[in-house]
Motif scaffolding. Sequence first.
Motif, PDB file in Angstrom:
ATOM      1  N   PHE A  45      -6.906  57.170  88.163  1.00 32.72           N
ATOM      2  CA  PHE A  45      -6.192  55.906  87.952  1.00 32.72           C
ATOM      3  C   PHE A  45      -6.072  55.070  89.232  1.00 32.72           C
ATOM      4  CE2 PHE A  45      -5.088  58.103  84.074  1.00 32.72           C
ATOM      5  CZ  PHE A  45      -5.241  57.071  83.152  1.00 32.72           C
ATOM      6  N   ARG A  80      -8.528  56.087  73.715  1.00 34.98           N
ATOM      7  CA  ARG A  80      -7.615  55.366  72.806  1.00 34.98           C
ATOM      8  C   ARG A  80      -7.796  55.796  71.355  1.00 34.98           C
ATOM      9  NH1 ARG A  80     -11.377  51.162  73.711  1.00 34.98           N
ATOM     10  NH2 ARG A  80     -12.351  50.633  71.731  1.00 34.98           N
ATOM     11  N   SER A 106      -7.499  50.842  78.016  1.00 39.84           N
ATOM     12  CA  SER A 106      -7.857  49.705  78.870  1.00 39.84           C
ATOM     13  C   SER A 106      -7.301  49.843  80.276  1.00 39.84           C
ATOM     14  CB  SER A 106      -7.403  48.399  78.225  1.00 39.84           C
ATOM     15  OG  SER A 106      -6.023  48.486  77.995  1.00 39.84           O
ATOM     16  N   CYS A 107      -6.280  50.702  80.468  1.00 37.08           N
ATOM     17  CA  CYS A 107      -5.676  50.798  81.803  1.00 37.08           C
ATOM     18  C   CYS A 107      -6.463  51.682  82.776  1.00 37.08           C
ATOM     19  CB  CYS A 107      -4.237  51.276  81.700  1.00 37.08           C
ATOM     20  SG  CYS A 107      -4.085  52.867  80.896  1.00 37.08           S
TER      21      CYS A 107
END
Length: 343
Positions: A45, A80, A106-107
Amino acid sequence: MDKAITTKILPATTEAIAEAAMVLKAGGLVAMPTETVYGLAADAFNGKAVEGIFKAKGRPQDNPLIVHISKVEQLLLVAREIPQEAHQLAAAFWPGPLTIVLPRVSCLPQQVCAGLDSVGVRLPAHSGARQLIDEAGVPLAAPSANLSGSPSPTTALHVYQDLKGRIPLVLDGGNCPVGVESTVLSLTSRPTILRPGFITKDELEAVLGQRVHLAASLDQPPEEGLVPESPGMKYRHYAPKADITLLSGEFTQFKSWVEAQGQGTGVYALCFEDEPALLPVPAVTYGSQQDSASQAAGLYAALRRLDELGAKIVYARSPGVDGVGLAVRNRLLRAAAFREIVL
Ligand code: TXA
Ligand code: MG
């Protein structure tokens, strides 16, 4: 590279894993053992950290990374949509050498997925890798920990040889028992193998109860301008410095062919155990002819050995295509830049 840094190799003890987790939390890179090949890990991330992976490896930007998790529930952090098939496969093959490609959240930073709308996820079997993910507290993006274009590393020393001065830490978890990278299976449409690996088509079909397809691009040279389903498959990859020719046929045919070429400086054979003594040129072996798992385990070390020996021309015995043999052949074909002669 900006400036050379000192690269440490530490046995993957609890203390070393804690130190590695600190490096990852600070946005750094760590090479970690997995059961397939060593991976070069960053916090999945942290887009900047992930960029560092591409820089350290010299990896093309359009080749997405696999995200490693330590528990099946963590799939929700990166994917997702999780179809029933993904749960079936996870129950059967995780922890283990299977990467599942799913629609992504999407993150997740763009850099991880190279602009695709999907993410490859894997839960590795090596306890050192899982402990590192747990300690770092985040999924880890990790490609194989080699310089882009060279054979994947199956020992901590292979990683060191490629990445010394580029990363701070290599966790040494011993030799990778599988030896070839995970099977990459896409579930974004009908189940399709994008990269063959230790988990075979038959095994996947038995669990899913449906046909599993093979990506068209698997064993063909990339076509100019074609976008392959798995971007990584378009590169030559896994390549030693020598020119390799893959020779398909019986050992006696192989032997006659090598004899006909004659000896020369830098001419080597890549063959199976028990065969070198019967050949007229020096040889490096990769496993036993009857045992494709042993071929997978030995292939990359054999390709690196050929480099060390200064091999220029290599005549390679072709593996069978049963079971994990398909993955071994896929890697060797790429190492040979698709040069193959059927004897
Ligand atoms: O066994 C393995 O998979 C090792 C260990 C470290 O886990 N990792 C590995 O990563 O082999 P790498 O980056 O060398 O290969 C990843 C492969 C590439 O062929 C890439 O194109 C494909 O997986 N891939 C990753 N994400 C994908 C996606 N979203 N869609 C299609 N292909 C993807
Ligand atoms: Mg790789």
